[in-house]
Design a protein around this motif. Structure first.
Motif, PDB file in Angstrom:
ATOM      1  N   UNK A 134       0.839  -1.203   0.000  1.00  0.00           N
ATOM      2  CA  UNK A 134       0.000   0.000   0.000  1.00  0.00           C
ATOM      3  C   UNK A 134       0.872   1.251   0.000  1.00  0.00           C
ATOM      4  N   UNK A 135       1.982   1.212   0.717  1.00  0.00           N
ATOM      5  CA  UNK A 135       2.901   2.350   0.669  1.00  0.00           C
ATOM      6  C   UNK A 135       3.481   2.544  -0.730  1.00  0.00           C
ATOM      7  N   UNK A 136       3.737   1.460  -1.440  1.00  0.00           N
ATOM      8  CA  UNK A 136       4.185   1.568  -2.833  1.00  0.00           C
ATOM      9  C   UNK A 136       3.098   2.193  -3.692  1.00  0.00           C
ATOM     10  N   UNK A 137       1.868   1.727  -3.494  1.00  0.00           N
ATOM     11  CA  UNK A 137       0.751   2.257  -4.263  1.00  0.00           C
ATOM     12  C   UNK A 137       0.555   3.744  -4.001  1.00  0.00           C
ATOM     13  N   UNK A 138       0.776   4.155  -2.761  1.00  0.00           N
ATOM     14  CA  UNK A 138       0.622   5.564  -2.397  1.00  0.00           C
ATOM     15  C   UNK A 138       1.487   6.482  -3.257  1.00  0.00           C
ATOM     16  N   UNK A 139       2.620   5.975  -3.725  1.00  0.00           N
ATOM     17  CA  UNK A 139       3.587   6.801  -4.448  1.00  0.00           C
ATOM     18  C   UNK A 139       3.267   6.952  -5.933  1.00  0.00           C
ATOM     19  N   UNK A 140       2.410   6.069  -6.483  1.00  0.00           N
ATOM     20  CA  UNK A 140       2.309   6.062  -7.937  1.00  0.00           C
ATOM     21  C   UNK A 140       0.910   5.860  -8.514  1.00  0.00           C
ATOM     22  N   UNK A 141      -0.029   5.371  -7.747  1.00  0.00           N
ATOM     23  CA  UNK A 141      -1.320   5.004  -8.325  1.00  0.00           C
ATOM     24  C   UNK A 141      -2.374   6.080  -8.122  1.00  0.00           C
ATOM     25  N   UNK A 142      -3.297   6.141  -9.067  1.00  0.00           N
ATOM     26  CA  UNK A 142      -4.457   7.015  -8.957  1.00  0.00           C
ATOM     27  C   UNK A 142      -5.387   6.506  -7.861  1.00  0.00           C
ATOM     28  N   UNK A 143      -5.682   5.217  -7.902  1.00  0.00           N
ATOM     29  CA  UNK A 143      -6.503   4.572  -6.880  1.00  0.00           C
ATOM     30  C   UNK A 143      -6.140   3.100  -6.804  1.00  0.00           C
ATOM     31  N   UNK A 144      -6.531   2.451  -5.713  1.00  0.00           N
ATOM     32  CA  UNK A 144      -6.481   0.993  -5.619  1.00  0.00           C
ATOM     33  C   UNK A 144      -7.845   0.450  -6.033  1.00  0.00           C
ATOM     34  N   UNK A 145      -7.838  -0.586  -6.881  1.00  0.00           N
ATOM     35  CA  UNK A 145      -9.092  -1.072  -7.450  1.00  0.00           C
ATOM     36  C   UNK A 145      -9.141  -2.599  -7.433  1.00  0.00           C
ATOM     37  N   UNK A 146     -10.175  -3.150  -6.834  1.00  0.00           N
ATOM     38  CA  UNK A 146     -10.434  -4.582  -6.913  1.00  0.00           C
ATOM     39  C   UNK A 146      -9.469  -5.453  -6.139  1.00  0.00           C
ATOM     40  N   UNK A 147      -8.672  -4.877  -5.267  1.00  0.00           N
ATOM     41  CA  UNK A 147      -7.668  -5.652  -4.535  1.00  0.00           C
ATOM     42  C   UNK A 147      -8.290  -6.387  -3.358  1.00  0.00           C
ATOM     43  N   UNK A 148      -7.576  -7.423  -2.904  1.00  0.00           N
ATOM     44  CA  UNK A 148      -7.986  -8.146  -1.715  1.00  0.00           C
ATOM     45  C   UNK A 148      -6.772  -8.556  -0.913  1.00  0.00           C
ATOM     46  N   UNK A 149      -6.491  -7.835   0.164  1.00  0.00           N
ATOM     47  CA  UNK A 149      -5.358  -8.132   1.034  1.00  0.00           C
ATOM     48  C   UNK A 149      -5.895  -8.562   2.404  1.00  0.00           C
ATOM     49  N   UNK A 150      -5.611  -9.794   2.800  1.00  0.00           N
ATOM     50  CA  UNK A 150      -6.159 -10.321   4.046  1.00  0.00           C
ATOM     51  C   UNK A 150      -5.740  -9.504   5.262  1.00  0.00           C
ATOM     52  N   UNK A 151      -4.559  -8.891   5.204  1.00  0.00           N
ATOM     53  CA  UNK A 151      -4.078  -8.091   6.327  1.00  0.00           C
ATOM     54  C   UNK A 151      -4.213  -6.593   6.045  1.00  0.00           C
ATOM     55  N   UNK A 152      -5.325  -6.209   5.421  1.00  0.00           N
ATOM     56  CA  UNK A 152      -5.521  -4.803   5.068  1.00  0.00           C
ATOM     57  C   UNK A 152      -5.576  -3.884   6.285  1.00  0.00           C
ATOM     58  N   UNK A 153      -5.905  -4.421   7.440  1.00  0.00           N
ATOM     59  CA  UNK A 153      -5.958  -3.594   8.647  1.00  0.00           C
ATOM     60  C   UNK A 153      -4.588  -2.987   8.951  1.00  0.00           C
TER      61      UNK A 153
END
Length: 471
Positions: A134-153
């Motif tokens: 998620x920290x990687x996504x924060x740097x480059x993505x417009x949004x997160x879409x359709x993901x499923x991470x069991x430890x999202x908390x």
């Protein structure tokens, strides 16, 4: 056979994600739009005009401008992914990344979103690395879409901190499920529960209220789900028999003592919030050997090829599964299901319920992004998402309320006979049963999160998160 403890924790977390076993209507749903032209059942990744009953949000256009992070004249970059690299459960939720990848290709084959092609950054959280990706996504993505991470908390504080909106495939953690800037095609909020499976069981089995018991587990994740079901049962007048069957999350040396307890207790029906695994199969086989014949009313995790392949002996006959998704067996009657299967199979991906869930979230995001035109900003997409209060993913599932973070109020039920599932309620294939009493409020003690007046988790909430703005 004992199951690896960490792998069981992952399975338990996903049991929570899949426990949306409820409901819908006497129609497939149109997502508030006319069906338009074209073949909803087309499996082609290019040229499709619809996805099931949903007019395609994808196509050519002249959108321009670097309007937000991840957006250029010619492309929009989104993040997606799953936990497929988890060594204790290889391929965990792989169907989600496979689905979004196939949907990106399908959309780009039509021209993208208003002419901007979609670029997807695929992440593998491998169960323990959700915060990192998620920290990687924060740097480059417009949004997160359709993901499923069991430890999202564990990742939620970073997502909120960098103001990264998401249209998640599923959420597991309570603060993630109720987080700001978060939408889902199939919401599973902590404060509401779809009990369509229970309601249908009452209609199918007249003595269900008096002869039902809950299978308990030492798994914290499964116990949380079971506690919510127990609370719902109490609310609608079902008092579990309390046969005293609590299965060790790590497995048991013998399941016969538990089977004998069930037989002696006289349980006619058993409800489980757990996921299928060799231990669960051993329990059902032991129950058959003990000469007990309860019917099983289990949650959506039990709609699985793992279960149908196991049941060659028939020990699982009588297994009923409540679902808010159309089963794959209904693909002939539900074009969206066939289209999802065709698109993923064409990419040699994994077809499964969570994949349909991810595909629906992608479509929800794409429709909202399309409405923003050239002005593709996170604020605009959040505004559009907040307006969607009836959503079926083109007919993949019962109507939900993504904008309000509310579950479906409908369900259908399938029954397993040897290796085949078949819809048994409602009798009309492809339809759902709905009711105002299919959703109940849950006990705040089970929430695991503190909510504000807007039903948003306050744990990581900041004053500058992106909130919906009225036009």
């Amino acid at each position: 056979m004992k199951v690896d403890k960490i792998g069981r924790l992952a399975a338990g977390a996903l049991a929570v994600a899949l426990a949306t076993a409820s409901c819908a209507s006497d129609r497939s749903g149109t997502d508030g739009l006319s069906a338009g032209g074209g073949s909803g059942g087309s499996g082609s990744s290019t040229g499709a005009k619809t996805f099931g009953t949903l007019p395609s949000p994808c196509g050519p256009g002249d959108a321009k401008g670097k309007t937000d992070q991840g957006v250029t004249d010619g492309a929009v970059t989104i993040g997606y992914g799953d936990d497929r690299g988890f060594t204790s459960a290889p391929g965990l939720s792989k169907e989600m990344g496979d689905a979004v990848g196939a949907m990106i290709d399908w959309c780009n084959g039509q021209g993208g979103i208003n002419g901007r092609k979609i670029k997807g950054n695929q992440y593998d959280a491998a169960y323990m690395q959700a915060a990192k990706v998620v920290q990687e996504s924060c740097k480059q993505d417009f949004m997160l879409v359709g993901q499923g991470f069991a430890m999202d908390e564990a990742a939620e504080q970073y997502r909120v901190g960098c103001k990264l909106p998401t249209v998640a495939g599923f959420t597991v953690g309570p603060n993630a499920a109720m987080g700001p800037m978060k939408y889902e095609a199939v919401p599973y909020p902590v404060d509401m529960l779809n009990i369509g499976g229970l309601r249908i069981a009452e209609k199918l089995f007249p003595d269900f209220k008096d002869r039902t018991d809950l299978l308990l587990s030492t798994s914290p994740a499964v116990s949380t789900g079971t506690s919510k079901v127990a609370g719902a049962m109490k609310e609608i007048g079902i008092k579990p028999l309390d046969c005293g069957v609590r299965l060790n999350d790590k497995g048991e040396s013998s399941y016969m003592p538990f089977a004998e307890k069930i037989k002696k207790c006289g349980a006619g029906y058993l409800w489980s919030s757990d996921s299928p695994d060799p231990g669960q199969f051993s329990l059902l086989e032991s129950i058959e050997r003990a000469g007990a014949h309860p019917k099983y009313v289990f949650e959506a995790t039990w709609y699985s090829t793992l279960v149908s392949k196991w049941n060659t002996s028939g020990a699982g006959d009588g297994l009923h599964v409540g679902m808010i998704f159309q089963p794959f067996e209904n693909a002939g009657e539900v074009p969206a299901v066939k289209q999802y299967m065709d698109l993923v199979n064409a990419k040699k991906g994994k077809v499964a319920l969570l994949g349909m869930q991810a595909a629906s979230s992608f479509l929800l995001w794409a429709q909202s992004a399309q409405k923003c035109g050239s002005d593709l900003t996170r604020q605009c997409v959040v505004n559009e998402l907040s307006k969607v209060h009836e959503w079926t993913g083109g007919g993949l599932h019962a109507p939900t309320d993504p904008g309000g973070n509310k579950p479906a109020s409908c369900s259908l039920m399938v029954k397993l006979n040897k290796t085949e599932y078949q819809q048994v309620y409602p009798k009309d294939t492809g339809e759902f049963e709905c009711g105002g009493d299919f959703v109940v409020k849950t006990d705040p003690k089970t929430w695991g999160a503190e909510l504000n007046g807007d039903r948003i988790s306050t744990k990581f909430l900041t004053g500058d998160v992106i909130k919906p703005q009225s036009s």
